[in-house]
Design a protein around this motif. Structure first.
Motif, PDB file in Angstrom:
ATOM      1  N   ALA A 191     -16.597   8.901 -12.334  1.00 53.51           N
ATOM      2  CA  ALA A 191     -16.463   8.244 -13.640  1.00 53.51           C
ATOM      3  C   ALA A 191     -15.376   8.975 -14.420  1.00 53.51           C
TER       4      ALA A 191
ATOM      5  N   HIS B 123      -7.571   4.675 -14.133  1.00 51.64           N
ATOM      6  CA  HIS B 123      -6.883   4.529 -12.845  1.00 51.64           C
ATOM      7  C   HIS B 123      -5.395   4.425 -13.129  1.00 51.64           C
TER       8      HIS B 123
ATOM      9  N   TYR C 147      -9.999  -1.443  -3.878  1.00 53.62           N
ATOM     10  CA  TYR C 147     -10.051  -0.084  -3.337  1.00 53.62           C
ATOM     11  C   TYR C 147     -10.119  -0.073  -1.801  1.00 53.62           C
TER      12      TYR C 147
ATOM     13  N   CYS D 182     -13.964  -3.470 -17.397  1.00 54.45           N
ATOM     14  CA  CYS D 182     -12.871  -2.508 -17.480  1.00 54.45           C
ATOM     15  C   CYS D 182     -11.650  -3.231 -18.059  1.00 54.45           C
TER      16      CYS D 182
ATOM     17  N   MET E   5     -17.422   0.866 -10.420  1.00 58.71           N
ATOM     18  CA  MET E   5     -16.374   0.007 -10.995  1.00 58.71           C
ATOM     19  C   MET E   5     -16.892  -1.374 -11.386  1.00 58.71           C
TER      20      MET E   5
ATOM     21  N   LYS F 177     -11.424   2.526 -17.113  1.00 60.27           N
ATOM     22  CA  LYS F 177     -12.577   2.268 -16.248  1.00 60.27           C
ATOM     23  C   LYS F 177     -13.864   2.027 -17.057  1.00 60.27           C
TER      24      LYS F 177
ATOM     25  N   ALA G 136     -13.873  -5.382  -6.489  1.00 56.74           N
ATOM     26  CA  ALA G 136     -13.679  -3.926  -6.501  1.00 56.74           C
ATOM     27  C   ALA G 136     -13.405  -3.413  -5.086  1.00 56.74           C
TER      28      ALA G 136
ATOM     29  N   ILE H 160      -6.059   1.113 -15.215  1.00 62.88           N
ATOM     30  CA  ILE H 160      -7.353   0.524 -15.553  1.00 62.88           C
ATOM     31  C   ILE H 160      -8.093   1.534 -16.414  1.00 62.88           C
TER      32      ILE H 160
END
Ligand code: GDP
Length: 140
Positions: A112, A116, A50, A71, A66, A10, A46, A8
């Motif tokens: 930040a 990912h 996660y 993203c 996120m 971000k 999100a 990803i």
């Protein structure tokens, strides 16, 4: 062995306008792009993504970060893709990331941190179908 991983770009990197430079790093490192999608996640999306970090002190802040903007989720393929992408990304904390890594060059903070990447085959098996269905991923 050829392997797939989920990356990803971000929201911090999209907002800074460095998504193209990060994609170029993937391409220069030999990753094939099999799927890509811009998505502005909801808090629920999100939090589910996660979920393994639910008990961590930074979980709420991570979900807020996120969801602050769009993203770019992508499926990348290469030999040993999972480990090689993690190496290309660099350490979670950009202050500790090696020179030349994506996070060293583009991250703003430990949260930040620009990109990912799946951290294991088990994570990739959960994360790839989280964003993409079979029809959205190019065949090998
Ligand atoms: P990664 O595999 O390198 O992305 O790191 P982790 O799986 O440990 O953490 C997931 C994400 O949570 C990281 O990429 C960061 O965006 C964020 N994160 C990790 N550690 C911290 C922290 O100590 N504080 C905050 N605010 N965010 C963190």
């Amino acid at each position: 062995m050829s392997q797939r991983t989920l990356t990803i770009v971000k929201p911090d990197a999209i907002a800074k306008g460095v998504a193209g430079q990060i994609i170029a790093r993937f391409e220069q490192a030999g990753f094939r792009i099999l799927a890509a999608k811009l998505i502005h996640m909801t808090h629920e999306q999100a939090a589910d993504f996660y979920a393994v970090h639910k008990s961590r002190p930074f979980f709420r802040s991570l979900c807020a970060f996120m969801t602050q903007g769009p993203c770019l989720a992508m499926v990348l393929e290469a030999d040993d893709a999972i480990a090689r992408l993690r190496e290309l990304m660099g350490a979670t904390d950009p202050a500790k990331a090696a020179p030349g890594t994506i996070r060293k060059d583009f991250a703003s903070s430990i949260e930040a941190n620009a990109v990912h990447g799946s951290d294991s085959a088990e994570s990739a098996a959960f994360e790839i179908p989280y964003f993409f269905n079979g029809l959205e991923i190019l065949p090998r």
